[in-house]
Design a protein around this motif. Structure first.
Motif, PDB file in Angstrom:
ATOM      1  N   UNK A 171       0.796  -1.186  -0.033  1.00 59.35           N
ATOM      2  CA  UNK A 171       0.050   0.042   0.052  1.00 59.35           C
ATOM      3  C   UNK A 171       0.850   1.191  -0.009  1.00 59.35           C
ATOM      4  N   UNK A 172       0.210   2.368  -0.634  1.00 63.67           N
ATOM      5  CA  UNK A 172       1.284   3.429  -0.795  1.00 63.67           C
ATOM      6  C   UNK A 172       0.191   4.892  -0.314  1.00 63.67           C
ATOM      7  N   UNK A 173       0.797   5.626   0.370  1.00 65.41           N
ATOM      8  CA  UNK A 173       0.194   6.979   0.749  1.00 65.41           C
ATOM      9  C   UNK A 173       0.849   8.064   0.028  1.00 65.41           C
ATOM     10  N   UNK A 174      -0.035   9.145  -0.231  1.00 67.86           N
ATOM     11  CA  UNK A 174       0.244  10.368  -0.746  1.00 67.86           C
ATOM     12  C   UNK A 174       1.231  10.268  -2.011  1.00 67.86           C
ATOM     13  N   UNK A 175       0.941   9.615  -2.890  1.00 69.49           N
ATOM     14  CA  UNK A 175       1.403   9.441  -4.209  1.00 69.49           C
ATOM     15  C   UNK A 175       1.483  10.732  -5.090  1.00 69.49           C
ATOM     16  N   UNK A 176       2.496  11.256  -5.275  1.00 70.40           N
ATOM     17  CA  UNK A 176       2.446  12.305  -6.166  1.00 70.40           C
ATOM     18  C   UNK A 176       3.557  12.033  -7.392  1.00 70.40           C
ATOM     19  N   UNK A 177       2.915  12.270  -8.642  1.00 71.33           N
ATOM     20  CA  UNK A 177       3.826  12.122  -9.929  1.00 71.33           C
ATOM     21  C   UNK A 177       3.739  13.458 -10.742  1.00 71.33           C
ATOM     22  N   UNK A 178       4.770  13.948 -10.960  1.00 72.00           N
ATOM     23  CA  UNK A 178       4.828  15.144 -11.656  1.00 72.00           C
ATOM     24  C   UNK A 178       6.017  15.139 -12.767  1.00 72.00           C
ATOM     25  N   UNK A 179       5.606  16.101 -13.874  1.00 75.35           N
ATOM     26  CA  UNK A 179       6.321  15.994 -15.222  1.00 75.35           C
ATOM     27  C   UNK A 179       6.273  14.812 -15.899  1.00 75.35           C
ATOM     28  N   UNK A 180       5.073  14.274 -15.931  1.00 79.68           N
ATOM     29  CA  UNK A 180       4.812  13.022 -16.662  1.00 79.68           C
ATOM     30  C   UNK A 180       3.539  13.358 -17.344  1.00 79.68           C
ATOM     31  N   UNK A 181       3.171  12.385 -18.082  1.00 77.10           N
ATOM     32  CA  UNK A 181       1.627  12.486 -18.867  1.00 77.10           C
ATOM     33  C   UNK A 181       0.579  12.263 -18.203  1.00 77.10           C
ATOM     34  N   UNK A 182       0.851  11.480 -17.330  1.00 80.20           N
ATOM     35  CA  UNK A 182      -0.425  11.216 -16.235  1.00 80.20           C
ATOM     36  C   UNK A 182       0.086  11.471 -14.889  1.00 80.20           C
ATOM     37  N   UNK A 183      -0.468  12.617 -14.435  1.00 81.50           N
ATOM     38  CA  UNK A 183       0.037  13.002 -12.890  1.00 81.50           C
ATOM     39  C   UNK A 183      -0.745  12.511 -11.932  1.00 81.50           C
ATOM     40  N   UNK A 184      -0.287  12.568 -10.713  1.00 80.54           N
ATOM     41  CA  UNK A 184      -1.116  12.390  -9.625  1.00 80.54           C
ATOM     42  C   UNK A 184      -0.817  13.455  -8.431  1.00 80.54           C
ATOM     43  N   UNK A 185      -1.689  13.746  -7.596  1.00 84.44           N
ATOM     44  CA  UNK A 185      -1.381  14.413  -6.542  1.00 84.44           C
ATOM     45  C   UNK A 185      -1.852  13.929  -5.128  1.00 84.44           C
ATOM     46  N   UNK A 186      -0.796  13.360  -4.303  1.00 86.81           N
ATOM     47  CA  UNK A 186      -1.303  12.669  -3.154  1.00 86.81           C
ATOM     48  C   UNK A 186      -2.351  11.774  -3.076  1.00 86.81           C
TER      49      UNK A 186
END
Length: 226
Positions: A171-186
């Motif tokens: 399990x993962x908490x607060x996953x943020x991905x930036x500077x990619x085609x598909x982003x996520x925020x927390x």
């Protein structure tokens, strides 16, 4: 120190030699060690590359080849066939003791038998590998895999690799991905998921990933070239 382990799985010798040369150029690190795991030791012999350590029960080579491995290796650890750890587990433990600050490039660990593949990926859950987890890289022609602990990380684009995937091992908490085609925020991930086939943005060679709890495989990959 750049440490190269070759195992018994699918292996491209030409790619291996090119990769080693590229690492020397890119890192500027000329210090390196070559570790043959079972059949991997024979592969070093075939490449005429000196073996610093050969590890395994060597059930994948004949007696004549084993004698050559013993004669040409700086050190050999002969293991019993009946044991509670794989040859790769033992080899990685030995390498961690000998080269604690190294970067470990593992070849012949992907593809082939699925049970071997999963065993190689799950190694990092063992307590003895926690300290070196982020120093381990599984490599083949079409994939580059490394492990990420909680925190903020940057991932640099690897030339020739199209896809960027993040596979949660827990399990993962607060996953943020930036500077990619598909982003996520927390993003909250109570059940492990495989977030595959993301990509770097055009003309952007570095992305950012952060999370507060969990363990993630970062994978750069391309479709097979053969």
């Amino acid at each position: 120190m750049q440490v190269y382990l070759i195992g018994s799985g699918p292996f491209d010798p030409e790619f291996f030699m090119t990769y080693v040369a590229q690492q020397a150029t890119e890192t500027g690190d000329q210090n390196r060690a070559f570790i043959g795991v079972d059949l991997g030791a024979k592969r070093f012999l075939d490449l005429n590359v000196p073996i610093d350590l050969a590890v395994g029960d060597f059930d994948s080579v004949d007696a004549e080849t084993y004698a050559r491995i013993v004669a040409t290796s700086k050190e050999v650890e002969k293991l019993e066939p009946m044991k509670d750890e794989t040859d790769t587990e033992h080899a990685l433990g030995s390498v961690a003791q000998r080269y604690p600050g190294g970067t470990y490039h593992l070849f012949g660990m992907l593809g082939g038998r699925v049970d071997h593949l999963l065993s190689n990926l799950w190694l990092i859950f063992q307590d003895k590998f926690q300290a070196i987890m982020e120093q381990i890289h599984l490599v083949d022609e079409d994939n580059r895999i490394h492990f990420l602990k909680p925190g903020k990380h940057t991932v640099d684009r690897i030339a020739g690799m199209k896809y960027l995937s993040f596979v949660a091992m827990t399990a993962v908490k607060d996953l943020t991905l930036a500077n990619v085609v598909y982003t996520l925020q927390e993003y909250q991930m109570p059940t492990p998921l495989a977030l595959i086939s993301n990509e770097f943005l055009p003309d952007v060679d570095t992305m950012e990933i952060s999370f507060s709890e969990g363990l993630i495989l970062a994978i750069q990959a391309r479709d097979g070239q053969k």
